[in-house]
Design an enzyme around this catalytic site. Structure first.
Site, short mmCIF file in Angstrom:
data_model
loop_
_atom_site.label_atom_id
_atom_site.label_comp_id
_atom_site.label_asym_id
_atom_site.label_seq_id
_atom_site.Cartn_x
_atom_site.Cartn_y
_atom_site.Cartn_z
N TYR A 46 -45.34 26.92 39.09
CA TYR A 46 -44.77 26.88 37.73
C TYR A 46 -45.14 25.55 37.05
O TYR A 46 -45.58 25.53 35.90
CB TYR A 46 -43.25 27.04 37.82
CG TYR A 46 -42.51 27.02 36.51
CD1 TYR A 46 -42.50 28.14 35.67
CD2 TYR A 46 -41.81 25.89 36.10
CE1 TYR A 46 -41.80 28.13 34.47
CE2 TYR A 46 -41.11 25.87 34.91
CZ TYR A 46 -41.10 26.99 34.09
OH TYR A 46 -40.42 26.97 32.90
N VAL A 94 -48.21 39.43 27.63
CA VAL A 94 -49.14 38.36 27.21
C VAL A 94 -50.19 38.03 28.27
O VAL A 94 -51.15 37.33 27.96
CB VAL A 94 -48.39 37.07 26.78
CG1 VAL A 94 -47.47 37.32 25.60
CG2 VAL A 94 -47.65 36.43 27.95
N ARG A 138 -34.56 37.60 24.75
CA ARG A 138 -33.37 36.90 25.25
C ARG A 138 -33.69 35.42 25.44
O ARG A 138 -34.81 34.96 25.21
CB ARG A 138 -32.94 37.52 26.58
CG ARG A 138 -33.94 37.29 27.69
CD ARG A 138 -33.42 37.75 29.02
NE ARG A 138 -34.22 37.18 30.08
CZ ARG A 138 -34.57 37.82 31.20
NH1 ARG A 138 -34.18 39.06 31.39
NH2 ARG A 138 -35.29 37.22 32.11
N ILE A 179 -32.21 24.65 30.82
CA ILE A 179 -31.55 25.37 29.73
C ILE A 179 -30.82 26.57 30.34
O ILE A 179 -31.39 27.29 31.18
CB ILE A 179 -32.58 25.86 28.69
CG1 ILE A 179 -33.52 24.72 28.24
CG2 ILE A 179 -31.88 26.50 27.50
CD1 ILE A 179 -32.87 23.58 27.51
N ALA A 206 -47.64 23.63 37.76
CA ALA A 206 -49.09 23.65 37.48
C ALA A 206 -49.37 24.45 36.22
O ALA A 206 -50.18 24.05 35.37
CB ALA A 206 -49.85 24.23 38.68
N LYS A 223 -47.35 25.02 33.68
CA LYS A 223 -46.84 24.35 32.48
C LYS A 223 -47.64 23.09 32.16
O LYS A 223 -47.78 22.71 31.00
CB LYS A 223 -45.34 24.05 32.64
CG LYS A 223 -44.47 25.32 32.69
CD LYS A 223 -44.59 26.13 31.39
CE LYS A 223 -43.59 27.27 31.34
NZ LYS A 223 -43.65 28.02 30.07
N SER A 239 -42.65 22.91 29.64
CA SER A 239 -41.44 22.67 30.45
C SER A 239 -41.44 21.23 30.91
O SER A 239 -42.51 20.61 31.07
CB SER A 239 -41.43 23.57 31.68
OG SER A 239 -40.37 23.21 32.54
N GLY A 256 -41.89 36.77 24.11
CA GLY A 256 -40.75 36.69 25.05
C GLY A 256 -39.44 36.48 24.31
O GLY A 256 -38.59 35.70 24.75
N ALA A 257 -39.26 37.23 23.21
CA ALA A 257 -38.17 36.92 22.26
C ALA A 257 -36.90 37.74 22.46
O ALA A 257 -35.97 37.63 21.68
CB ALA A 257 -38.67 37.10 20.83
P1 NAP Z 1 -35.99 34.17 30.18
O1 NAP Z 1 -34.54 34.19 29.87
O2 NAP Z 1 -36.47 34.70 31.48
O3 NAP Z 1 -36.77 34.87 28.95
C1 NAP Z 1 -38.16 34.98 28.96
C2 NAP Z 1 -38.57 36.27 28.31
O4 NAP Z 1 -40.01 36.40 28.36
C3 NAP Z 1 -37.99 37.48 29.05
O5 NAP Z 1 -37.52 38.46 28.16
C4 NAP Z 1 -39.19 37.95 29.84
O6 NAP Z 1 -39.12 39.31 30.24
C5 NAP Z 1 -40.31 37.70 28.84
N1 NAP Z 1 -41.60 37.80 29.49
C6 NAP Z 1 -41.91 37.59 30.80
N2 NAP Z 1 -43.19 37.85 31.03
C7 NAP Z 1 -43.72 38.27 29.86
C8 NAP Z 1 -45.01 38.70 29.48
N3 NAP Z 1 -46.00 38.78 30.39
N4 NAP Z 1 -45.24 39.06 28.20
C9 NAP Z 1 -44.24 39.01 27.29
N5 NAP Z 1 -42.98 38.61 27.59
C10 NAP Z 1 -42.73 38.24 28.86
O7 NAP Z 1 -36.54 32.68 30.11
P2 NAP Z 1 -36.14 31.44 29.17
O8 NAP Z 1 -35.33 30.52 29.98
O9 NAP Z 1 -35.64 31.89 27.84
O10 NAP Z 1 -37.59 30.79 29.01
C11 NAP Z 1 -38.37 30.87 27.82
C12 NAP Z 1 -39.53 29.88 27.96
O11 NAP Z 1 -39.00 28.56 28.15
C13 NAP Z 1 -40.42 30.15 29.17
O12 NAP Z 1 -41.76 29.88 28.85
C14 NAP Z 1 -39.92 29.17 30.20
O13 NAP Z 1 -40.90 28.87 31.16
C15 NAP Z 1 -39.56 27.99 29.33
N6 NAP Z 1 -38.60 27.06 29.92
C16 NAP Z 1 -37.36 27.48 30.30
C17 NAP Z 1 -36.48 26.55 30.86
C18 NAP Z 1 -35.09 26.91 31.32
O14 NAP Z 1 -34.45 26.09 31.97
N7 NAP Z 1 -34.57 28.07 30.98
C19 NAP Z 1 -36.88 25.21 31.03
C20 NAP Z 1 -38.16 24.84 30.63
C21 NAP Z 1 -39.02 25.77 30.06
P3 NAP Z 1 -38.71 39.62 31.82
O15 NAP Z 1 -37.49 38.89 32.11
O16 NAP Z 1 -38.53 41.08 31.90
O17 NAP Z 1 -39.83 39.10 32.67
#
Ligand code: NAP
Length: 248
Positions: A153, A62, A12, A186, A155, A157, A140, A9-10
């Site tokens: 979500y 994934v 963005r 974030i 559950a 995490k 998370s 998921g790299a």
């Molecule tokens: P994001 O901006 O939505 O980036 C996540 C990336 O993962 C996106 O490019 C997404 O593509 C990709 N992805 C989604 N499903 C996938 C799959 N099946 N296989 C491979 N890649 C996939 O989210 P983020 O905020 O950077 O979050 C990154 C991680 O941190 C996640 O695990 C999230 O749950 C966790 N997290 C985020 C926050 C927050 O506040 N942002 C807080 C706690 C934890 P698509 O967008 O096209 O689906």
């Protein structure tokens, strides 16, 4: 010594920040995302190469076991070997329990939970053979205190934190550590979809000790610590990276 890492998921958000952060710390990288993010993934890879590091991109979902096996195999062949796996890919679809559908539940579990398991299993034989590995799972704060609309979500995490603990027990004998990072709120596309309106932004700034939301770069240092040998005797842990959120 140059280390090699896979980050899922790299393209963005937090994954991209981790990619640039590890590149700046002497890592060569295999970056994964789904096919729909191909252009953004290539852009992130260019930025990594601009920092003087080798970088391969591998498309794959994934939630699909064969894709995970492909990502692990292509990363090993593209980089020569892999030391670190950062399981970052994740999704958040907001739905109150009364509106939650089995499809949203299953999709969330498949990406956030099963994705971590499948990527870990796919890379495990390689890490075992080398008797070295660092696995960092992005869980998370929702694993500790989810919010309304996030039951599925939270559950998923919580499953990541549990999986991290047992992975640590099973893999320690092979020199593999497994730790989780639990980000708070974030500022990414996902983070802002979750917050939705300025009132909620103001609320979370107020209840956070540091009185601000997190930036993707705020997650990099803790991930880099768990990925490095500075954390050689740290395993099975889940670290909150949330600016000190107090829920009243
Ligand atoms: P994001 O901006 O939505 O980036 C996540 C990336 O993962 C996106 O490019 C997404 O593509 C990709 N992805 C989604 N499903 C996938 C799959 N099946 N296989 C491979 N890649 C996939 O989210 P983020 O905020 O950077 O979050 C990154 C991680 O941190 C996640 O695990 C999230 O749950 C966790 N997290 C985020 C926050 C927050 O506040 N942002 C807080 C706690 C934890 P698509 O967008 O096209 O689906």
């Amino acid at each position: 010594m140059t280390r090699h890492a896979i980050i899922t998921g790299a393209s963005r958000g937090i994954g991209r920040a981790i990619a640039l952060g590890l590149a700046g710390r002497d890592y060569d990288l295999a970056l994964n995302d789904i096919a729909a993010q191909d252009a953004a993934l290539k852009q992130t890879a260019e930025e990594v190469r601009g920092l003087g590091r080798r970088c391969v991109t591998i498309l794959g979902d994934v939630s699909k076991l064969d894709d995970c096996r492909g990502v692990a195999a292509e990363a090993v062949s593209g980089l020569g070997h892999v030391d670190v796996l950062v399981n970052n890919a994740g999704i958040l679809r907001i739905a109150m329990i009364e509106d939650l559908t089995p499809e949203i539940w299953d999709q969330t579990m498949a990406v956030n939970g099963r994705g971590v398991f499948q990527m870990t299993q796919a890379l495990l034989p390689h890490l075992k053979e080398r008797r070295y590995g660092r696995i960092v799972n992005i869980a998370s704060l929702a694993a500790r205190t989810g919010g309304p609309g996030q039951s599925h979500y939270a559950a998923s995490k919580s499953a990541v934190v549990g999986f991290t603990r047992v992975s640590s027990m099973e893999f320690g004998q092979y020199g593999i550590t497994v730790n989780a990072v639990c980000p708070g709120i974030i500022v990414t596309e996902m983070g802002m979809n979750n917050l939705r309106d300025p009132e909620r932004v103001a609320h979370f700034e107020k209840v956070t000790d540091l009185h601000r939301l997190g930036q993707p770069e705020d997650v990099v240092g803790p991930v880099a610590f768990f990925a490095s040998d500075d954390s050689a005797f740290v395993t099975g842990q889940a670290l909150n990276v949330d600016g000190g959120i107090f829920y009243s």
